[in-house]
Design an enzyme around this catalytic site. Structure first.
Site, PDB file in Angstrom:
ATOM      1  CD  GLU A 119     -15.467 -48.691  33.857  1.00  0.00           C
ATOM      2  OE1 GLU A 119     -14.945 -48.613  34.979  1.00  0.00           O
ATOM      3  OE2 GLU A 119     -15.545 -47.723  33.078  1.00  0.00           O
ATOM      4  NE  ARG A 131     -23.873 -48.808  30.712  1.00  0.00           N
ATOM      5  CZ  ARG A 131     -22.744 -48.629  31.405  1.00  0.00           C
ATOM      6  NH1 ARG A 131     -22.095 -47.486  31.346  1.00  0.00           N
ATOM      7  NH2 ARG A 131     -22.252 -49.585  32.145  1.00  0.00           N
ATOM      8  CE1 TYR A 189     -15.638 -41.026  31.922  1.00  0.00           C
ATOM      9  CE2 TYR A 189     -15.313 -43.399  32.007  1.00  0.00           C
ATOM     10  CZ  TYR A 189     -16.136 -42.299  32.140  1.00  0.00           C
ATOM     11  OH  TYR A 189     -17.451 -42.467  32.476  1.00  0.00           O
ATOM     12  CG  HIS A 218     -22.318 -49.363  37.191  1.00  0.00           C
ATOM     13  ND1 HIS A 218     -22.448 -48.783  35.945  1.00  0.00           N
ATOM     14  CD2 HIS A 218     -21.259 -48.752  37.756  1.00  0.00           C
ATOM     15  CE1 HIS A 218     -21.518 -47.851  35.782  1.00  0.00           C
ATOM     16  NE2 HIS A 218     -20.777 -47.812  36.882  1.00  0.00           N
ATOM     17  CD  GLU A 240     -19.451 -45.447  32.497  1.00  0.00           C
ATOM     18  OE1 GLU A 240     -18.443 -44.861  32.951  1.00  0.00           O
ATOM     19  OE2 GLU A 240     -20.024 -46.369  33.094  1.00  0.00           O
ATOM     20  CG  ASN A 296     -17.665 -47.506  30.217  1.00  0.00           C
ATOM     21  OD1 ASN A 296     -18.567 -47.483  29.368  1.00  0.00           O
ATOM     22  ND2 ASN A 296     -17.860 -47.877  31.468  1.00  0.00           N
TER      23      ASN A 296
HETATM   24  C1  FCB Z   1     -16.325 -45.283  35.270  1.00  0.00           C
HETATM   25  C2  FCB Z   1     -17.517 -45.847  36.006  1.00  0.00           C
HETATM   26  C3  FCB Z   1     -18.608 -44.842  36.273  1.00  0.00           C
HETATM   27  C4  FCB Z   1     -18.055 -43.473  36.642  1.00  0.00           C
HETATM   28  C5  FCB Z   1     -17.004 -43.036  35.666  1.00  0.00           C
HETATM   29  C6  FCB Z   1     -16.427 -41.673  35.935  1.00  0.00           C
HETATM   30  O1  FCB Z   1     -15.210 -46.055  35.522  1.00  0.00           O
HETATM   31  O2  FCB Z   1     -18.075 -46.910  35.280  1.00  0.00           O
HETATM   32  O3  FCB Z   1     -19.451 -45.359  37.256  1.00  0.00           O
HETATM   33  O4  FCB Z   1     -17.601 -43.483  37.931  1.00  0.00           O
HETATM   34  O5  FCB Z   1     -15.960 -43.980  35.636  1.00  0.00           O
END
Ligand code: FCB
Length: 474
Positions: free
Chosen positions: A174, A85, A304, A129, A373, A302
């Site tokens: 995002e 990607r 985290y 992006h 992500e 995405n």
């Molecule tokens: C996300 C972004 C990516 C990267 C990660 C850690 O929010 O999409 O570009 O910075 O965080």
């Protein structure tokens, strides 16, 4: 319906055909900022403003992937990865964001796509992006509707020129972060701090998604089209009765997730979000919701870290508490002390991923989901053996892949996973001070060193299975 099971040695297997890849973004890796007719983006401008980026770093050189992509693709191939990607830099294709087309920019991406194809790696292409052409920002950026129209023109152009080589389109990365960090908090380009503009950007980004999805489909009708959202499960901390914070949970979820997910899935803004964040009727033209609600072929997520809520007093905060963004009384956001945090300060919470996948799957039954992500920053260094033993990242990936496999077992239609990131790179406001790669980059020499996590990930990809986390590490 997807299927996952358990292999003879107890590993959790992924369904046949599951997509395994890594992710990057143009401004974060390409460098070559003024090569071959590229125009300026808002990140070129922003990174030059004093105090915006750690140590004054810029993406001018980054990983120099613009020149080194054959080496990077060879690395992916050696790891057995099947998918990549990456994002296309709009100002490389249209330096001013409209009109004039830069042939050399198209040539670059065509060569990149050819190299991927030669290595049997599928291309998941993100069209945006975060690197808006500066000229469009000068005309209002995402605050104005015309930017959404220009984005659809650009999408059509890319589809016409490069579409035969692309496996999957991701319109936006995002958009919540684009609107919020770019226009409300100002921590990202273009660095504005104005809620009214952020709300306009919210609507125009969604419109850009819908218009570009239509444009892409008109040129490449058989190529799947989706969008990538940053999603944040809203969880209740142990010790708090869920009922007490239910209104806050709904409001926080609406603000962080629903503001973008609900228009895409249901063609309306969420009921529970704070009114100040929701685009009002003056911004919404007839037919906008029908445009925004294009059928999605897949949703990119995405993930985290989550947000936790608990009962509390925002005027009398305890350790690890912060005022709740939803601003409802009697509730605070909380970071459970027992959860690890990455160097970004982000909580490590694989159960959040599991919950999120189940939640989205319930909201959109059967819709193929991709984790576009997932990954973590770590304090990586090259040891005397010349190796990078990123045990924290191995553990993070292991736990999250275990959660993903369990979600599939529970019926979630998860079709693929992309680690963020292939390479250490320019981490926005953190510059080069945060490393997310499974491949280490020595920014002095541009030398690439696959980390322990790259070897770990490669084993999982080849096995299409993950050893259960608890058995290995408990
Ligand atoms: C996300 C972004 C990516 C990267 C990660 C850690 O929010 O999409 O570009 O910075 O965080």
């Amino acid at each position: 319906m997807t299927a996952a099971g358990t292999t003879a040695n107890g590993a959790l297997s992924f369904p046949p055909g599951f997509t395994w890849g890594t992710a990057t973004a143009a401004y974060q890796i390409e460098g070559a900022a003024d090569a071959d007719g590229r125009g300026l983006s808002i990140w070129d401008t922003f990174s030059r403003m004093p105090g915006k980026i750690r140590r004054g770093d810029t993406g001018d050189v980054a990983c120099d992937a613009y020149h080194r992509y054959p080496e990077d693709i060879a690395l992916m191939s050696a790891l057995g990865l099947q998918a990549y990607r990456f994002s296309i830099s709009w100002p490389r294709i249209q330096p001013g964001g409209s009109g004039l087309v830069n042939q050399r920019g198209l040539d670059y991406y065509r060569a990149l796509l050819d190299e991927l194809a030669a290595n049997g790696i599928d291309a998941a292409v993100t069209l945006y992006h975060w690197d808006l052409p500066q000229e469009l920002q000068d005309r209002g950026g995402w605050a104005v509707r015309s930017t959404a129209e220009r984005f659809a023109d650009y999408a059509r152009l890319v589809a016409e020129q490069l579409g035969d080589r692309v496996s999957r389109w991701i319109t936006l990365n995002e958009p919540q972060v684009s609107a919020d960090h770019g226009y409300r908090t100002g921590e990202h380009a273009p660095g504005l701090r104005d809620n009214v503009i952020a709300v306009q950007a919210t609507h125009n980004l969604l419109l850009a998604h819908g218009l570009s999805a239509q444009a892409l489909r008109s040129v490449t009708p058989h190529t799947p089209v989706g969008i990538t959202l940053d999603m944040h499960p809203v969880r209740i901390a142990a010790g708090t009765q869920p009922g007490i914070v239910e209104a806050a949970r709904l409001a926080t979820d609406a603000e962080l997730n629903g503001l973008f997910l609900d228009p895409l899935l249901y063609g309306r803004y969420p009921l529970h979000a704070r009114a100040a964040l929701v685009p009002g009727p003056e911004l919404i033209a007839d037919g906008d919701f029908a445009t925004i609600r294009q059928p999605l072929d897949f949703l990119g997520i995405n993930y985290y870290s989550p947000v936790f809520l608990r009962a509390g007093n925002p005027d009398d905060l305890r350790r690890n508490e912060e005022p709740a963004r939803c601003e409802l009384p009697g509730v605070v956001e909380y970071r459970p002390a027992e959860l690890e945090r990455t160097p970004m300060g982000w909580l490590v919470d694989p159960e959040g991923l599991y919950d999120l996948l189940v939640q989205v799957s319930d909201a959109a039954p059967g819709l193929p989901l991709y984790i576009t992500e997932n990954g973590c920053a770590a304090e990586d260094y090259v040891d005397p053996d010349g190796d990078v033993k990123d045990v924290e990242r191995v553990s993070y990936l292991h736990q999250h892949l275990d959660a993903a496999a369990r979600a599939i077992k529970a019926g979630v239609n998860l079709a693929g996973y992309y680690v963020w990131s292939l390479l250490d790179n320019f981490e926005w406001g953190w510059g080069y001070q945060r490393r997310f790669g499974i491949v280490y980059v020595d920014f002095e020499t541009q030398r690439r060193i696959p980390k322990a996590s790259a070897r770990f990930y490669s084993e999982i990809v080849r096995a299409n299975a993950v050893p259960p986390y608890s058995e290995v590490d408990a």
